[in-house]
Design a protein around this motif. Structure first.
Motif, PDB file in Angstrom:
ATOM      1  N   ARG A 184       0.844  -1.203   0.000  1.00  0.00           N
ATOM      2  CA  ARG A 184       0.000   0.000   0.000  1.00  0.00           C
ATOM      3  C   ARG A 184       0.877   1.251   0.000  1.00  0.00           C
ATOM      4  N   PHE A 185       0.570   2.177  -0.885  1.00  0.00           N
ATOM      5  CA  PHE A 185       1.307   3.431  -1.043  1.00  0.00           C
ATOM      6  C   PHE A 185       0.372   4.569  -0.622  1.00  0.00           C
ATOM      7  N   ARG A 186       0.768   5.328   0.457  1.00  0.00           N
ATOM      8  CA  ARG A 186      -0.093   6.411   0.955  1.00  0.00           C
ATOM      9  C   ARG A 186       0.705   7.706   1.062  1.00  0.00           C
ATOM     10  N   PHE A 187       0.066   8.787   0.667  1.00  0.00           N
ATOM     11  CA  PHE A 187       0.644  10.137   0.744  1.00  0.00           C
ATOM     12  C   PHE A 187      -0.270  10.973   1.633  1.00  0.00           C
ATOM     13  N   ASN A 188       0.305  11.524   2.751  1.00  0.00           N
ATOM     14  CA  ASN A 188      -0.525  12.141   3.787  1.00  0.00           C
ATOM     15  C   ASN A 188      -0.418  13.661   3.847  1.00  0.00           C
TER      16      ASN A 188
ATOM     17  N   TRP B  85       4.148   9.252  -7.932  1.00  0.00           N
ATOM     18  CA  TRP B  85       4.863   8.027  -7.600  1.00  0.00           C
ATOM     19  C   TRP B  85       5.458   7.389  -8.867  1.00  0.00           C
ATOM     20  N   LYS B  86       6.607   6.795  -8.696  1.00  0.00           N
ATOM     21  CA  LYS B  86       7.237   6.003  -9.741  1.00  0.00           C
ATOM     22  C   LYS B  86       7.789   4.753  -9.056  1.00  0.00           C
ATOM     23  N   VAL B  87       7.084   3.599  -9.279  1.00  0.00           N
ATOM     24  CA  VAL B  87       7.380   2.384  -8.510  1.00  0.00           C
ATOM     25  C   VAL B  87       7.823   1.281  -9.468  1.00  0.00           C
ATOM     26  N   ARG B  88       8.944   0.667  -9.129  1.00  0.00           N
ATOM     27  CA  ARG B  88       9.481  -0.378  -9.996  1.00  0.00           C
ATOM     28  C   ARG B  88       8.631  -1.648  -9.932  1.00  0.00           C
ATOM     29  N   LYS B  89       8.381  -2.217 -11.115  1.00  0.00           N
ATOM     30  CA  LYS B  89       7.670  -3.495 -11.209  1.00  0.00           C
ATOM     31  C   LYS B  89       8.699  -4.628 -11.279  1.00  0.00           C
ATOM     32  N   PRO B  90       8.248  -5.879 -11.109  1.00  0.00           N
ATOM     33  CA  PRO B  90       9.198  -6.991 -11.127  1.00  0.00           C
ATOM     34  C   PRO B  90       9.992  -7.124 -12.424  1.00  0.00           C
TER      35      PRO B  90
ATOM     36  N   PHE C  79      -3.021   4.063  -2.946  1.00  0.00           N
ATOM     37  CA  PHE C  79      -3.283   2.978  -3.887  1.00  0.00           C
ATOM     38  C   PHE C  79      -2.482   1.750  -3.469  1.00  0.00           C
ATOM     39  N   THR C  80      -2.844   0.613  -4.073  1.00  0.00           N
ATOM     40  CA  THR C  80      -2.239  -0.670  -3.708  1.00  0.00           C
ATOM     41  C   THR C  80      -1.772  -1.394  -4.971  1.00  0.00           C
TER      42      THR C  80
END
Length: 633
Positions: free
Chosen positions: A48-52, A60-65, A77-78
Motif C-alpha cells: 500500500r502506497f499512501r501520501f498524507n 509516484w514512480k514504482v518499480r515493477k518486477p 493505492f495498492t
C-alpha cells in the motif's frame, strides 16, 4: 493640452499596476514528507502506497518486477507483487511553486504470491508444453476480440513446424526463463530478420518459418498486474513463449488469460490492426497424448476435410485378411485372396473410431464372421466357422497405446475389428503395422498364430452424374416429371421392316389397323435416370415374331402375342459409337415388340430423339426394324 493630460493619466495607471506582486509559492521540500509504503498485514504481497501531506500532490514512480515502472498520482493505492524480493521507487511532491527533488525509497516483498507456484511448480520444477491436442491452442485474431478469429489453429495442425516439442520452464527465485526449443523455433515473418538475420535480411517480408534457435543466456521472466488488475507475464533479453509473434514480443509482456495448475493461456496484442493479437495455450508436460500418438489418432478418426473417417475391408487386395506364423510379419499360412470372403458377412462392415470419447462403432448389418474357436467366447454353442448374428453392445471404445515404441490399437471388452478370428480378438490389442490416410493394417498375435486385418477408408459416394442432353430427352419431361413413351401408331412407319441398306421400313410398314389386334399399343416404356432402370408396362402380353420365340424360351409357333412379365433389374444406356448414338438394353430387355432374337438386349440406333419423338432402328443380320414412339399425353 488635452493629449498631455491623457498621457499622464495612462502613465499613472501603469505605475499603480506595477506595485502589485504575485507568487506561486515555494518549491516543496522533500524533507520530512509524510508518506508510507507498507505491506498489508493479512496480504503481504499487497503493498500500500499512501501520501498524507495536505495542499500538495504526489507523483509516484514504482518499480515493477520486470524492471519497468508504475507511475501514479494517487494519494492512496495498492499494488500486488507476486514475486518476492526488494523493490524501489521514487516519490515527488507537487506544489504551487513546482516539484520537489525525488525521494527514493525501497520495500521488500518477503514471500512469493501463491499464483507464482501455479506457473513454476511447488518443489519440482513445472514444465509447460503446447496444448496441441485441442483446437485453438494457438492462433491469431483481431485486436478487438478475445479469440483467434483470423487463424484458429486446429489440433496438431503445426506438427511439422518443430514447435510442439518446445518446453517452457519458469524458475522460482532466480526468475530464470528456460525455453528448451530442441534447436528450432517457429517464428512470425515480422521477426525473422531479428532472430535469423543471415538467412532473412529483409525484415517483415516473410511468412512464418521454422528457424534454428538457441536461447541466449540470462533471459528472465516476471509476473505483475497493471493498474486495471490485468495479470501480465513479461520476458527480458528478447525472450518469448515458443512462438515469436512480433518484434515487440521479443522481451515483451503477454497478458495472462488463464493460469491454473494445468493450463497457461497467453495473449499478445501487437497494437497493429494488420498483425492483431496472438493466442497461446500451454499445459503441463505429460498431461496430453504424445504428438506422434495424436497424429495416429487423427489418421484413424478423421478425414483430411475434418469429417469422420469410416473404414471398410480392403477386399480387392490379396492378404487383406489371413493367418500366419508368430515369427512372421505377414499371413504366410493363409492369405485370403481378393474377394475370397465374399460369402461371409464381412465386406459390408463399416468401422468408425470416433474422437469424441473414443467411441467405437461397428456397423455389421446384423452379422459378423466368427471362427469356430471363438464361438464359446461369443456365448455361442459349438459350431462351424461362419456368420453369427450380432448386435454391437453400447459403450464400446478404443485407444492407441505405445508399447516400447510400437503402436497398438486396443479395443474395450468384447469389441473387435469386424471379424472374430480368435477368442483374443475380443477386447484385443492389435499391433498397428500401418496407419496412413489411406490404410489401416493390423496384426493380432495369439498364443499360437497371428492374424492380419487390412482396411481402407470407405470410398466416397460418387456425386450423382448430371444427365446428358440425350438422356434428359429420353427420361424427363420439360416440367421435370418422368417421361412415358407409347407407340406413335397414328403415324405411318411407326413399326416395320426394311432392307439393311435403307433408312426406312421399305419392305413392310403396317398400318395402325393391321397391328391393333396385337398387344402393342397399350405398352408404356419408362427410362429412369436413377440407376438407368428400364420399365416396360406390357399388361401381361407382348408382340413376338415367330423367329424370336425360341430366344424367349418358347416352343416354335406363330407370330403374335405371348405372355410376358418383365424381370426385375433391367436397365438401359445410351452409347456413342463413332458419332452415332445407340440405345442399348440390358440382357433380355427390349422396346415393346420382339421382332427378332437380336432385339433382346439389343442395341438400337437412335435415328431421332426429341422432346416428343423417339425413333429407333435395329439392324439384324438380314434386315432392319423400326420403332417409333411418342410421349404419352
Amino acid at each position: 493640452m488635452k493629449k498631455l493630460l491623457i498621457l499622464l493619466s495612462f502613465t499613472a495607471l501603469c505605475l499603480a499596476c506595477s506595485k502589485a506582486e504575485y507568487s506561486l509559492g515555494d518549491i516543496p521540500s522533500n524533507e520530512n514528507t509524510d508518506y508510507s509504503v507498507t505491506p498489508e498485514k493479512e496480504h503481504p504481497n499487497m503493498i500500500r502506497f499512501r501520501f498524507n501531506e495536505q495542499g500538495v500532490s504526489p507523483f509516484w514512480k514504482v518499480r515493477k518486477p520486470d524492471g519497468s515502472y508504475v507511475e501514479s498520482s494517487s494519494r492512496d493505492f495498492t499494488l500486488r507483487y507476486y514475486m518476492k524480493g526488494e523493490y524501489d521507487g521514487t516519490l515527488q511532491v507537487y506544489g504551487g511553486g513546482g516539484v520537489s527533488e525525488p525521494i527514493a525509497f525501497t520495500f521488500r516483498v518477503t514471500e512469493n504470491d501463491p499464483i507464482v507456484a501455479l506457473l513454476t511448480g511447488s518443489g519440482e520444477q513445472k514444465v509447460w508444453e503446447w496444448n496441441y491436442s485441442v483446437d485453438n491452442h494457438f492462433g491469431e485474431g483481431s485486436s478487438s476480440t478475445r479469440v483467434p478469429d483470423w487463424w484458429p489453429v486446429k489440433a496438431n495442425e503445426l506438427k511439422d513446424m518443430k514447435m510442439y516439442d518446445d518446453e517452457l520452464s519458469f524458475v522460482t527465485d532466480t526468475w530464470q526463463y528456460v525455453l528448451d526449443a530442441k534447436g528450432y523455433v517457429y517464428a512470425d515473418g515480422s521477426v525473422l530478420s531479428d532472430l535469423d538475420p543471415q538467412n532473412y535480411p529483409e525484415g517483415g517480408t516473410y511468412n512464418s518459418a521454422t528457424i534454428a534457435y538457441n536461447q541466449p543466456e540470462g533471459q528472465k521472466w516476471a509476473l505483475y498486474t497493471d493498474e486495471t488488475g490485468t495479470l501480465w507475464l513479461s520476458f527480458t533479453g528478447g525472450g518469448f513463449p515458443s512462438y515469436a509473434p512480433y518484434p515487440d514480443g521479443l522481451g515483451g509482456a503477454y497478458e495472462v488469460m488463464e493460469l491454473t495448475e494445468e493450463t497457461l493461456a497467453l495473449r499478445f496484442d501487437t497494437g497493429s490492426d494488420k498483425y492483431g493479437a496472438w493466442y497461446y495455450r500451454f499445459v503441463v508436460k505429460g498431461s496430453q497424448p504424445d504428438a506422434d500418438l495424436l497424429a495416429l489418432e487423427q489418421l484413424l478418426t478423421t478425414k483430411s476435410d475434418g469429417t469422420q473417417k469410416v473404414w471398410t475391408w480392403d477386399y480387392t487386395r490379396d492378404g487383406h485378411f489371413g493367418e500366419g506364423d508368430l515369427a512372421s510379419r505377414e499371413p504366410d499360412w493363409w492369405p485370403a485372396g481378393a474377394n475370397e470372403m465374399h460369402n461371409y458377412s464381412m465386406y459390408d462392415d463399416e468401422l468408425s473410431f470416433l474422437a469424441a470419447g473414443k467411441a467405437y462403432e461397428l456397423a455389421a448389418n446384423g452379422y459378423v464372421y466368427c471362427d469356430a474357436s471363438a464361438r464359446a467366447a461369443m456365448g455361442l454353442e459349438d459350431g462351424p466357422t461362419g456368420d453369427v448374428a450380432y448386435t454391437q453392445p453400447e459403450g464400446q471404445t478404443w485407444k492407441i497405446e505405445m508399447r516400447e515404441g510400437v503402436p497398438y490399437l486396443k479395443f474395450s471388452e468384447m469389441a473387435f475389428p469386424s471379424a472374430v478370428c480368435h477368442p483374443s480378438a475380443l477386447g484385443g490389442s492389435f499391433e498397428i503395422l500401418s496407419l496412413t490416410a489411406d490404410e489401416l493394417y493390423l496384426r493380432l498375435a495369439t498364443d499360437v498364430d497371428a492374424w492380419y486385418f487390412r482396411f481402407v477408408p470407405k470410398p466416397e459416394a460418387e456425386p450423382e452424374p448430371e444427365p446428358s442432353e440425350p438422356e434428359k430427352l429420353l427420361t424427363t419431361s420439360a416440367d421435370g416429371s418422368q417421361k412415358v413413351w407409347v407407340w406413335d401408331y397414328a403415324r405411318d412407319g411407326y413399326f416395320g421392316e426394311g432392307d439393311l441398306s435403307a433408312r426406312d421400313p421399305n419392305w413392310w410398314a403396317p398400318s395402325m389397323d393391321e397391328m391393333s389386334v396385337y398387344s402393342m399399343f397399350d405398352d408404356e416404356l419408362i427410362f429412369r435416370f436413377e440407376g438407368n432402370a428400364y420399365e416396360l408396362s406390357a399388361h401381361g402380353a407382348v408382340y413376338c415374331d415367330a423367329s424370336a420365340r425360341e430366344a424367349m424360351g418358347l416352343e416354335a409357333g406363330k407370330t403374335g402375342d405371348i405372355d410376358y412379365t418383365q424381370p426385375e433389374g433391367q436397365t438401359w444406356k445410351i452409347e456413342d459409337r463413332s458419332g452415332t448414338p445407340y440405345l442399348v438394353f440390358s440382357e433380355m430387355a427390349f422396346p415393346s415388340a420382339i421382332c427378332h432374337p437380336s432385339a433382346l438386349g439389343g442395341s438400337f440406333e437412335i435415328m431421332a430423339l426429341t422432346a416428343d419423338e423417339l425413333y429407333l432402328r435395329l439392324a439384324t443380320d438380314v434386315d432392319a426394324w423400326y420403332f417409333r414412339f411418342t410421349v404419352k399425353k
